[in-house]
Every structure is written in structure tokens, then in C-alpha cells.
Design an enzyme around this catalytic site. Structure first.
Site, PDB file in Angstrom:
ATOM      1  N   LYS A  19       3.258 -19.427  -1.821  1.00  4.01           N
ATOM      2  CA  LYS A  19       1.894 -19.093  -1.373  1.00  4.01           C
ATOM      3  C   LYS A  19       1.216 -18.152  -2.365  1.00  4.01           C
ATOM      4  O   LYS A  19       0.076 -18.390  -2.787  1.00  4.01           O
ATOM      5  CB  LYS A  19       1.978 -18.458   0.026  1.00  4.01           C
ATOM      6  CG  LYS A  19       0.650 -18.045   0.626  1.00  4.01           C
ATOM      7  CD  LYS A  19       0.717 -18.048   2.136  1.00  4.01           C
ATOM      8  CE  LYS A  19       1.332 -16.788   2.711  1.00  4.01           C
ATOM      9  NZ  LYS A  19       0.500 -15.578   2.553  1.00  4.01           N
ATOM     10  N   SER A  20       1.906 -17.090  -2.758  1.00  6.15           N
ATOM     11  CA  SER A  20       1.297 -16.109  -3.669  1.00  6.15           C
ATOM     12  C   SER A  20       0.924 -16.754  -4.997  1.00  6.15           C
ATOM     13  O   SER A  20      -0.158 -16.508  -5.553  1.00  6.15           O
ATOM     14  CB  SER A  20       2.284 -14.970  -3.957  1.00  6.15           C
ATOM     15  OG  SER A  20       2.546 -14.248  -2.785  1.00  6.15           O
ATOM     16  N   GLY A  91      -4.975 -12.586   3.818  1.00  8.54           N
ATOM     17  CA  GLY A  91      -5.123 -11.265   3.202  1.00  8.54           C
ATOM     18  C   GLY A  91      -5.147 -11.367   1.688  1.00  8.54           C
ATOM     19  O   GLY A  91      -5.893 -10.641   1.014  1.00  8.54           O
ATOM     20  N   ARG A 119      -7.565  -6.027   9.484  1.00  9.54           N
ATOM     21  CA  ARG A 119      -6.622  -5.555   8.460  1.00  9.54           C
ATOM     22  C   ARG A 119      -7.299  -4.563   7.509  1.00  9.54           C
ATOM     23  O   ARG A 119      -8.488  -4.690   7.212  1.00  9.54           O
ATOM     24  CB  ARG A 119      -6.016  -6.752   7.729  1.00  9.54           C
ATOM     25  CG  ARG A 119      -5.192  -7.584   8.720  1.00  9.54           C
ATOM     26  CD  ARG A 119      -4.516  -8.736   8.081  1.00  9.54           C
ATOM     27  NE  ARG A 119      -3.510  -8.312   7.115  1.00  9.54           N
ATOM     28  CZ  ARG A 119      -2.832  -9.158   6.364  1.00  9.54           C
ATOM     29  NH1 ARG A 119      -3.073 -10.452   6.447  1.00  9.54           N
ATOM     30  NH2 ARG A 119      -1.921  -8.709   5.524  1.00  9.54           N
ATOM     31  N   SER A 164       1.602  -2.430  -2.852  1.00 11.87           N
ATOM     32  CA  SER A 164       0.987  -3.684  -2.432  1.00 11.87           C
ATOM     33  C   SER A 164       0.577  -4.502  -3.644  1.00 11.87           C
ATOM     34  O   SER A 164      -0.239  -4.071  -4.462  1.00 11.87           O
ATOM     35  CB  SER A 164      -0.243  -3.386  -1.561  1.00 11.87           C
ATOM     36  OG  SER A 164      -1.098  -4.511  -1.528  1.00 11.87           O
ATOM     37  N   ASP A 312       7.895  -9.806   3.498  1.00  8.55           N
ATOM     38  CA  ASP A 312       7.539 -10.904   4.407  1.00  8.55           C
ATOM     39  C   ASP A 312       8.756 -11.503   5.101  1.00  8.55           C
ATOM     40  O   ASP A 312       8.624 -12.323   6.013  1.00  8.55           O
ATOM     41  CB  ASP A 312       6.791 -12.007   3.646  1.00  8.55           C
ATOM     42  CG  ASP A 312       5.409 -11.544   3.207  1.00  8.55           C
ATOM     43  OD1 ASP A 312       4.886 -10.565   3.768  1.00  8.55           O
ATOM     44  OD2 ASP A 312       4.844 -12.162   2.278  1.00  8.55           O
TER      45      ASP A 312
HETATM   46  C1  S3P Z   1       1.110 -10.943  -1.161  1.00 10.31           C
HETATM   47  C2  S3P Z   1       1.519  -9.643  -1.105  1.00 10.31           C
HETATM   48  C3  S3P Z   1       2.126  -9.026   0.088  1.00 10.31           C
HETATM   49  C4  S3P Z   1       2.629 -10.082   1.078  1.00 10.31           C
HETATM   50  C5  S3P Z   1       1.635 -11.183   1.279  1.00 10.31           C
HETATM   51  C6  S3P Z   1       1.310 -11.870  -0.038  1.00 10.31           C
HETATM   52  C7  S3P Z   1       0.492 -11.442  -2.409  1.00 10.31           C
HETATM   53  O1  S3P Z   1       1.148  -8.245   0.743  1.00 10.31           O
HETATM   54  O2  S3P Z   1       2.936  -9.488   2.299  1.00 10.31           O
HETATM   55  O3  S3P Z   1       2.137 -12.148   2.182  1.00 10.31           O
HETATM   56  O4  S3P Z   1       0.372 -12.663  -2.581  1.00 10.31           O
HETATM   57  O5  S3P Z   1       0.117 -10.600  -3.236  1.00 10.31           O
HETATM   58  P1  S3P Z   1       0.838  -6.728   0.287  1.00 10.31           P
HETATM   59  O6  S3P Z   1       0.380  -6.757  -1.089  1.00 10.31           O
HETATM   60  O7  S3P Z   1      -0.226  -6.249   1.216  1.00 10.31           O
HETATM   61  O8  S3P Z   1       2.133  -6.011   0.479  1.00 10.31           O
END
Ligand code: S3P
Length: 430
Positions: A19-20, A91, A119, A164, A312
Site C-alpha cells: 500500500k505505501s 491517511g 485523525r 511517522s 500496522d
Molecule cells: C504509512 C505510514 C504509517 C502506517 C500507514 C502507512 C505510510 O503511518 O501506519 O499505514 O505509507 O507512510 P504513520 O506515518 O502515521 O506512522
């Protein structure tokens, strides 16, 4: 959706794309000159929200099942959207795109669903404002909807209060447009997919320890990106493979980037039998196939620097801990409270409903596990609170629970893994 115990879990599964990495490939493709082709893109609702936002910003994106093609227009190619941008439940879309919008010569309104609107966004509003953008939370609660007025940006050296990758990435993406270099120093390293992919697209980005520095105005060029399978999705099958007696499964093509693979380390330390096969590189990202077999687990402590590398995976880890011998303590994970749901409370509520002795703390969970031979989990009604990772965690818990488990809002898995239940059922029939 109703789930039952299984005595059989065998076969192979290939989890969908990360996903990321899928989000970042679309974003950098849009900001590059020329064609970017993405294979094994995650067709989950979150990543589709990112595609939708960039289409609204004037980028042509073809979405065919085998390949996403992005006709990038370079750093200055975005146009003002005619309407509000909607990041849905994502997010990552909300925070990363804010970094890009902060530098555009137009104003954007960015919002999302009910969960996104709760959030915290101050974490990106602060650094992006320091760089010179104007970001206003329209309801005045430091959440979306956000009104982002782009401006010429100056480089900063930022040390985020929370660890983060979304904050780090928002600042680095804004740094593409700044007048001088931009650095982010974290207290522990969060996932580094942005840094790796920025380099792939041609950015001048340097990393040293937990500091990443980006130099402005690179010439980004379209790329061919093959997205590795998502270790966060693989984690449900890892857990199922360890928990179901007699299980023997192979999970193919899983990203094992060291900033993401905390679940492998912790599962092994709990006694999990996991073997990495066929280790290889997919571009800048390391990948392997995972062979997982049933293993009696023991409790452990999960805290400190490993937390960002499995943030996660903590819900599914809690399920593993519930059926492990002894106590598991999860600390330093207060971020769980501000994910798609309050994952500390929601895990405690639902695992208690299944008969587990679990206590929610300020920054984690204390789980007094019992081996299933001694005291199995009991089927229950599970409220996923619209959170995909909760629904998938309890679908796995149900495989070793006595009686029926009913997950009320099970369809929320479309966020990160639309075919999850089908893939799980195949292994149970396998
Ligand atoms: C993500 C970072 C994480 C993770 C989210 C995806 C990303 O969040 O929990 O599912 O793709 O950069 P945080 O950066 O808020 O920890």
C-alpha cells in the site's frame, strides 16, 4: 460475515502490492516527466483515492488490471482541481499530498471520510507552515477538511515529535519545491519507501542514520515500478500459519524492507517457524517468499525502536499473543490510538469478547496469553469499527476460536486487501 474454526491451512498465497509503495509510485509518477508504468499496484480503496486526487489535479492516469500508466507532467505540471479533493479513508493520501499541495500556486480543499476527519493533521500542518505554506483546518480542530494555500517554500531541518513516515514524507515531498535543502531527523527510523523511491525517480536525496535530506528542484523522470507484495497484508497469513495446528503455507513475493519487517523478528522471537526463501531485490526494495508452519508461540515484549517497523501489524500481533504461552507487553505504541480506529481500545474490546485476558494501557496492551489446548479463544461478535486491520485480525482469530465469530463490518478490508477473505478461504480448502 460469519467465520468458523479450521483444522486445515495449506497452500500458497500471493498478497497484493504494498500500500505505501503503491501510493508513492502514483505521486512520484505524477510529478515526473513522461510515462510511469506501475505493475502489481494495490487496487485497494486507499490507493484508488490517491489516483482520483491526481486525476483531479490534471494528471492522466490509465488504470488497467495489469498496469497503471501515469502520464506525468513534471514538478510544475499540476493544475488547480475544480472541486474538493477526497482522500477517502487514506491517511497516507491526505498527509503526503498535503506536502505536494503546500508548494502549488493554487489553493486546495482536502478532505476524507468520517475517520480521516478525526485523525490528527497538526503533525503536518506545523512543518509545512514553517516552510511557508498556509494550512488551515476548516473546522478549527486540526483535522481535515484542510484548506491548503501553496506558496514558495523554504528548506527546513525538522525533527518530528512523532515517528511517522507520513510526516517525514510530506516534508520531503514539499522539499522537492523548496529554495534550499530540507532535512528530517527522526528519533527512530520510520519506513523509508519515500526516500528509496525518490532516488529511483532521480531526486537528489541523501540519508545518514535517521536523517534524510532532499535537495530541491530535481528533474524527475518516469519509471517502471514493480510493487512488492505488502508485508502488512502477509502478516495475517503469517499469523494464521503459526496459529492453526498443522498449517504449512508459502506466501510469495513479500517486501521485507528492514524498516517494515519487525513482524518477522517478533514472530520468530515468539517461537514462530518462518523461513525466508528466494531473497531478491525488486528495484530498491528487498523481497522474499515466506514459508510458515504451525508453531507453539510464547509471549514477548514489543517496545522501542522496533515499533515503527511493525506499527500496522500490532493488531494481528495481539491475536498471536492471545494464543501464546505467557504474557506479551506492547509499549511505546500510543500512535495506535490515532489510526483508522483507536486500535488499543478496539483490540482490547474485541479480544476480551473472545475471552482473552487483555488490558489496554496508555501506549499499548498487556496480554495474558493462553495456549489454545489450555483455553481457546471463544467465537464472538466483533466490531471492526470500519478498520480493515481489525477485521482481518479477527478473521484470523476466528480460525482457532471455538464456535462462531461474526465480524459486523467485515467489508472494510477493501481499503487494503479486497480479496482477503477469498485468499484466506482458499488456504483453508487448500
Ligand atoms: C504509512 C505510514 C504509517 C502506517 C500507514 C502507512 C505510510 O503511518 O501506519 O499505514 O505509507 O507512510 P504513520 O506515518 O502515521 O506512522
Amino acid at each position: 460475515m460469519i467465520f468458523h474454526r479450521t483444522s486445515h491451512l495449506k497452500g500458497e498465497v500471493t498478497v497484493p502490492g504494498d500500500k505505501s509503495i503503491s501510493h508513492r509510485a502514483v505521486m512520484l509518477g505524477a510529478l515526473s516527466k513522461g510515462r510511469t508504468e506501475i505493475t502489481n499496484f494495490l487496487q485497494g480503496a486507499d490507493c484508488l483515492s490517491t489516483i482520483d486526487c491526481f486525476r483531479r489535479l490534471g494528471i492522466e492516469i490509465e488504470n488497467r488490471p495489469a498496469c497503471i500508466t501515469i502520464h506525468g507532467k513534471g514538478l510544475d505540471g499540476l493544475k488547480a482541481p475544480g472541486d474538493i479533493l477526497d482522500a477517502g479513508n487514506s491517511g497516507t493520501t491526505t498527509r503526503l499530498i498535503s506536502g505536494i499541495l503546500a508548494a502549488q500556486p493554487f489553493e486546495t480543499i482536502l478532505t476524507g471520510d468520517a475517520s480521516i476527519q478525526k485523525r490528527p493533521m497538526l503533525r503536518i500542518m506545523e512543518p509545512l507552515s514553517m516552510m511557508g505554506a498556509r494550512i488551515e483546518s476548516i473546522k478549527g480542530n486540526n483535522c481535515a477538511p484542510l484548506k491548503i494555500t501553496g506558496a514558495p517554500l523554504k528548506g527546513i531541518h525538522y525533527c518530528p515529535k512523532v515517528i511517522s513516515a507520513q510526516v517525514k514524507s510530506a516534508v520531503l515531498l514539499a522539499g522537492l519545491y523548496a529554495e534550499s535543502p530540507t532535512s528530517v531527523t527522526e528519533s527512530a527510523l520510520s519506513r523509508n519507501h519515500s526516500e528509496l523511491m525518490l532516488r529511483t525517480f532521480g531526486a537528489d536525496i541523501r540519508t545518514e542514520g535517521t536523517t534524510a535530506t532532499i535537495f530541491p528542484r530535481p528533474l524527475l523522470e518516469g519509471q517502471k515500478i514493480s510493487v512488492p507484495g505488502d508485508i502488512s497484508s502477509a502478516a495475517y497469513f503469517i499469523a494464521a500459519g503459526l496459529l492453526v495446528p498443522g498449517a504449512d503455507i508459502l506466501i510469495r513475493n513479500v517486501g521485507i524492507n528492514p524498516t517494515r519487517n519487525g513482524i518477522l523478528k517478533v514472530a520468530k522471537s515468539m517461537g514462530g517457524n518462518i523461513t525466508l526463501l528466494n531473497e531478491r531485490q525488486e528495484g530498491e526494495e528487498p523481497v522474499a517468499d515466506l514459508h510458515v508452519t504451525y508453531s507453539p508461540l510464547r509471549g514477548t515484549a514489543v517496545e522501542g525502536e522496533i515499533i515503527p517497523a511493525l506499527i500496522d501489524e500490532l493488531p494481528i500481533l495481539a491475536v498471536m499473543a492471545a494464543s501464546a504461552e505467557g504474557t506479551t507487553v506492547i509499549r511505546d505504541a500510543a500512535e495506535l490510538k490515532v489510526k483508522e480506529s483507536n486500535r488499543i481500545d478496539v483490540m482490547a474490546e474485541n479480544l476480551s469478547a473472545m475471552g482473552c485476558d487483555i488490558t489496554a494501557t496508555e501506549d499499548g496492551l498487556i496480554i495474558h496469553g493462553k495456549r489454545p489446548e489450555e483455553k481457546p479463544l471463544q467465537g464472538a461478535v466483533i466490531h471492526a469499527h470500519g478498520d480493515h486491520r481489525i477485521a482481518m485480525s479477527f478473521a484470523v482469530a476466528s480460525l482457532i476460536a471455538e464456535g462462531e465469530t461474526n465480524i459486523t463490518d467485515s467489508e472494510c478490508v477493501v481499503i487494503s486487501y479486497p480479496g482477503f477473505y477469498e485468499d484466506l478461504r482458499k488456504l483453508c480448502r487448500g
